[in-house]
Design an enzyme around this catalytic site. Structure first.
Site, PDB file in Angstrom:
ATOM      1  N   HIS A 102       1.692   8.041  -0.411  1.00  0.00           N
ATOM      2  CA  HIS A 102       0.900   7.050   0.350  1.00  0.00           C
ATOM      3  C   HIS A 102       0.621   5.880  -0.599  1.00  0.00           C
ATOM      4  O   HIS A 102       1.544   5.279  -1.138  1.00  0.00           O
ATOM      5  CB  HIS A 102      -0.357   7.765   0.878  1.00  0.00           C
ATOM      6  CG  HIS A 102      -1.175   7.014   1.868  1.00  0.00           C
ATOM      7  ND1 HIS A 102      -0.801   5.824   2.442  1.00  0.00           N
ATOM      8  CD2 HIS A 102      -2.411   7.297   2.417  1.00  0.00           C
ATOM      9  CE1 HIS A 102      -1.746   5.408   3.288  1.00  0.00           C
ATOM     10  NE2 HIS A 102      -2.734   6.294   3.283  1.00  0.00           N
TER      11      HIS A 102
ATOM     12  N   HIS B 212       9.415   5.190   5.471  1.00  0.00           N
ATOM     13  CA  HIS B 212       8.135   5.138   6.174  1.00  0.00           C
ATOM     14  C   HIS B 212       8.179   6.070   7.371  1.00  0.00           C
ATOM     15  O   HIS B 212       9.221   6.197   8.008  1.00  0.00           O
ATOM     16  CB  HIS B 212       7.836   3.700   6.638  1.00  0.00           C
ATOM     17  CG  HIS B 212       6.395   3.489   6.949  1.00  0.00           C
ATOM     18  ND1 HIS B 212       5.863   3.787   8.187  1.00  0.00           N
ATOM     19  CD2 HIS B 212       5.382   3.034   6.181  1.00  0.00           C
ATOM     20  CE1 HIS B 212       4.569   3.512   8.158  1.00  0.00           C
ATOM     21  NE2 HIS B 212       4.243   3.061   6.960  1.00  0.00           N
TER      22      HIS B 212
ATOM     23  N   ASP C  80       4.613  -0.978  -0.350  1.00  0.00           N
ATOM     24  CA  ASP C  80       4.322  -0.679  -1.757  1.00  0.00           C
ATOM     25  C   ASP C  80       5.420  -1.119  -2.714  1.00  0.00           C
ATOM     26  O   ASP C  80       5.222  -1.088  -3.928  1.00  0.00           O
ATOM     27  CB  ASP C  80       4.098   0.831  -1.926  1.00  0.00           C
ATOM     28  CG  ASP C  80       2.808   1.293  -1.289  1.00  0.00           C
ATOM     29  OD1 ASP C  80       1.814   0.558  -1.402  1.00  0.00           O
ATOM     30  OD2 ASP C  80       2.786   2.367  -0.667  1.00  0.00           O
TER      31      ASP C  80
HETATM   32  N1  CMC Z   1      13.764   7.944  -1.132  1.00  0.00           N
HETATM   33  C1  CMC Z   1      14.838   8.671  -0.793  1.00  0.00           C
HETATM   34  N2  CMC Z   1      15.037   9.197   0.426  1.00  0.00           N
HETATM   35  C2  CMC Z   1      14.072   8.993   1.336  1.00  0.00           C
HETATM   36  C3  CMC Z   1      12.920   8.243   1.049  1.00  0.00           C
HETATM   37  C4  CMC Z   1      12.794   7.711  -0.234  1.00  0.00           C
HETATM   38  N3  CMC Z   1      11.727   6.990  -0.565  1.00  0.00           N
HETATM   39  N4  CMC Z   1      12.151   8.195   2.148  1.00  0.00           N
HETATM   40  C5  CMC Z   1      12.779   8.890   3.092  1.00  0.00           C
HETATM   41  N5  CMC Z   1      13.941   9.372   2.607  1.00  0.00           N
HETATM   42  C6  CMC Z   1      14.949  10.131   3.346  1.00  0.00           C
HETATM   43  C7  CMC Z   1      14.691  11.616   3.285  1.00  0.00           C
HETATM   44  O1  CMC Z   1      15.357  12.213   2.202  1.00  0.00           O
HETATM   45  C8  CMC Z   1      15.267  12.059   4.609  1.00  0.00           C
HETATM   46  O2  CMC Z   1      16.678  12.046   4.522  1.00  0.00           O
HETATM   47  P1  CMC Z   1      17.580  13.028   5.396  1.00  0.00           P
HETATM   48  O3  CMC Z   1      17.347  12.645   6.835  1.00  0.00           O
HETATM   49  O4  CMC Z   1      18.967  12.753   4.924  1.00  0.00           O
HETATM   50  O5  CMC Z   1      17.089  14.405   5.079  1.00  0.00           O
HETATM   51  C9  CMC Z   1      14.890  10.920   5.547  1.00  0.00           C
HETATM   52  O6  CMC Z   1      14.800   9.776   4.726  1.00  0.00           O
HETATM   53  C10 CMC Z   1      13.562  11.123   6.279  1.00  0.00           C
HETATM   54  O7  CMC Z   1      12.568  11.448   5.313  1.00  0.00           O
HETATM   55  P2  CMC Z   1      11.224  12.236   5.636  1.00  0.00           P
HETATM   56  O8  CMC Z   1      10.638  12.708   4.360  1.00  0.00           O
HETATM   57  O9  CMC Z   1      11.451  13.253   6.703  1.00  0.00           O
HETATM   58  O10 CMC Z   1      10.372  11.101   6.286  1.00  0.00           O
HETATM   59  P3  CMC Z   1       8.813  11.058   6.332  1.00  0.00           P
HETATM   60  O11 CMC Z   1       8.478  10.314   7.539  1.00  0.00           O
HETATM   61  O12 CMC Z   1       8.207  12.402   6.192  1.00  0.00           O
HETATM   62  O13 CMC Z   1       8.494  10.280   4.986  1.00  0.00           O
HETATM   63  C11 CMC Z   1       7.506   8.957   3.383  1.00  0.00           C
HETATM   64  C12 CMC Z   1       7.792   9.138   4.872  1.00  0.00           C
HETATM   65  C13 CMC Z   1       6.710   7.667   3.202  1.00  0.00           C
HETATM   66  C14 CMC Z   1       6.679  10.121   2.884  1.00  0.00           C
HETATM   67  C15 CMC Z   1       8.846   8.890   2.616  1.00  0.00           C
HETATM   68  O14 CMC Z   1       9.627   7.829   3.104  1.00  0.00           O
HETATM   69  C16 CMC Z   1       8.654   8.783   1.112  1.00  0.00           C
HETATM   70  O15 CMC Z   1       8.493   9.805   0.442  1.00  0.00           O
HETATM   71  N6  CMC Z   1       8.656   7.536   0.540  1.00  0.00           N
HETATM   72  C17 CMC Z   1       8.390   7.330  -0.850  1.00  0.00           C
HETATM   73  C18 CMC Z   1       6.889   7.184  -1.063  1.00  0.00           C
HETATM   74  C19 CMC Z   1       6.377   5.885  -0.517  1.00  0.00           C
HETATM   75  O16 CMC Z   1       6.931   4.832  -0.732  1.00  0.00           O
HETATM   76  N7  CMC Z   1       5.212   5.949   0.171  1.00  0.00           N
HETATM   77  C20 CMC Z   1       4.560   4.780   0.750  1.00  0.00           C
HETATM   78  C21 CMC Z   1       4.584   4.832   2.244  1.00  0.00           C
HETATM   79  S1  CMC Z   1       4.210   3.304   3.078  1.00  0.00           S
HETATM   80  C22 CMC Z   1       2.746   2.649   2.551  1.00  0.00           C
HETATM   81  C23 CMC Z   1       1.663   3.600   2.277  1.00  0.00           C
HETATM   82  O17 CMC Z   1       1.338   4.443   3.098  1.00  0.00           O
HETATM   83  O18 CMC Z   1       1.100   3.495   1.197  1.00  0.00           O
END
Ligand code: CMC
Length: 383
Positions: free
Chosen positions: A224, A263, A320
């Site tokens: 987050h 996201h 971010d």
């Molecule tokens: N790097 C690499 N792969 C990613 C990333 C990433 N940052 N984000 C998503 N993916 C891939 C993930 O591996 C998966 O791939 P596949 O479909 O091939 O298995 C797919 O995208 C969907 O990922 P998910 O984890 O199921 O998606 P989610 O909705 O649970 O995750 C998230 C959202 C924000 C937790 C994730 O994108 C993430 O870990 N991002 C990095 C941390 C980040 O930047 N957080 C800030 C979020 S926005 C602002 C805020 O809230 O502060």
């Protein structure tokens, strides 16, 4: 009687838990609105103080209303001596978000409205916390740098005063403007994890300080708000733009997350990231070598991630990702990035908590138990 296993939405993905008139996140088209105003319109024409008023009151202020609101904000910036002392004592070892979480909790001891959970008291506490969280963040920056606390200046606007309390000198107008935009862009984002956790706490009829303390604890995590600091660490680890491809390919092959990308709701470019990227590009000419280097790394990484890197879908930057180089240009240390996010998000948290309380219902979801039942208890000496 056994109940069929229900459909489980891990991470509550796709679940609506309430109605809200505050914020629309259109994840398909990459659009964001606060009370119906697009984020682009607000970033271009408004400012953080006006957006705080909008979020807390549901409408844009008239001139006299904004002026009274500004005065109110300015009058709430001072921190109790005990909180300043705590920040100083904790600053050497403690994480800045832990300091902020503890400070907000502590501020409830000194709040004249503590114990009053009426709508009017919650509004007063919200305004107070908007001012105080900025002061705590600035005081933490000073203490961690081994510098003396700077008293707030009520003549300055919110962000100008924040930079003044952080640096001990009147800030440059262009620094105030860019940071004000950063505050505005982070001010609200519907039921993200921290807002939701604040609402969960408030739904037990706890109190505003407890709810905001929960929200701060939730914001800290790298999935987050903590992603802004983690994204800058990644850029620093990459070091040079020409290392970016190698780093990203390696990280993805190792199933690592690239911080500042992806996201839950946006399946396209986060509109806030687009605005921040634009501001960063505008700053490039006047920025120093370090910031230009970070920006070049960020732009390379952005291109690689969007262009899929051999995956079936690209991954887009979120709010971010480009923040780190902007804050670095303003001379702000990485450990303050997430506290600054909290100082920006507090009007959104407070607005949602007050809105939810109007029709409050305890939030208590279910989990599907898939363990055994009716086990025989074996006395300890026989196990
Ligand atoms: N790097 C690499 N792969 C990613 C990333 C990433 N940052 N984000 C998503 N993916 C891939 C993930 O591996 C998966 O791939 P596949 O479909 O091939 O298995 C797919 O995208 C969907 O990922 P998910 O984890 O199921 O998606 P989610 O909705 O649970 O995750 C998230 C959202 C924000 C937790 C994730 O994108 C993430 O870990 N991002 C990095 C941390 C980040 O930047 N957080 C800030 C979020 S926005 C602002 C805020 O809230 O502060």
């Amino acid at each position: 009687m056994m109940v069929d296993a229900p459909k489980i939405n891990q991470g509550l993905e796709g679940i609506y838990f309430t109605e809200s008139g505050i914020c629309k996140v259109d994840g398909i088209n990459g659009r964001l609105y606060y009370y119906g105003y697009s984020i682009e319109t607000l970033a271009e024409n408004s400012n953080f103080e006006e957006v705080c008023y909008l979020l807390l009151n549901g409408k844009l202020p008239k001139k006299s209303e904004l002026s009274a609101f500004r005065k109110n904000l300015a009058s709430e910036r001072e921190l109790p001596e005990e909180v300043i002392m705590m920040i100083k004592r904790a600053s050497k070892k403690a994480n800045a978000m832990d300091i902020l979480r503890s400070a907000v909790s502590m501020l409830s001891f000194f709040d004249e409205d503590s114990g009053d959970n009426s709508e009017a008291a919650n509004m007063r506490k919200s305004v107070r916390l908007i001012s105080q969280i900025a002061s705590v963040t600035a005081a933490t920056g000073r203490a961690k740098a081994g510098k003396a606390y700077v008293e707030p200046d009520p003549k300055m606007n919110h962000v100008e005063n924040f930079l003044y309390m952080l640096n001990g000198a009147k800030p440059e107008p262009d620094h105030v403007k860019i940071l004000d935009t950063m505050f505005l862009l982070h001010a609200e984002h519907s039921s993200n994890a921290s807002t939701f956790s604040g609402i969960v706490t408030a739904s037990t009829l706890s109190d505003m300080h407890s709810a905001i303390t929960s929200a701060i604890g939730t914001l800290k995590g790298p999935l987050h708000g903590g992603a802004d600091e983690a994204a800058l660490h990644m850029m620093n680890a990459i070091g040079k733009p020409e290392n970016t491809v190698h780093y990203i390919v390696d990280a993805l092959a190792g199933k690592k997350r690239i911080m500042g990308f992806g996201h839950r709701v946006y399946k396209t470019y986060d509109p806030r990231a687009r605005i921040i990227k634009g501001r960063l590009e505008e700053m490039q000419n006047s920025a120093d070598k370090e910031v230009r280097n970070l920006t070049n790394i960020a732009l390379q990484a952005e291109k690689l991630m969007i262009n899929k890197l051999g995956k079936s879908h690209g991954i887009w930057p979120n709010v971010d990702f480009f923040s780190g180089p902007v804050y670095t240009d303003l001379g702000i240390e990485d450990y303050l990035f997430t506290p600054i996010f909290a100082a920006s998000r507090i009007p959104g948290w407070a607005a949602h908590i007050m809105e939810y309380l109007k029709g409050n219902r305890l939030i208590r979801p279910l989990e599907y138990y898939d363990g055994a039942i009716g086990k025989k208890y074996v006395p300890i000496k026989e196990r």
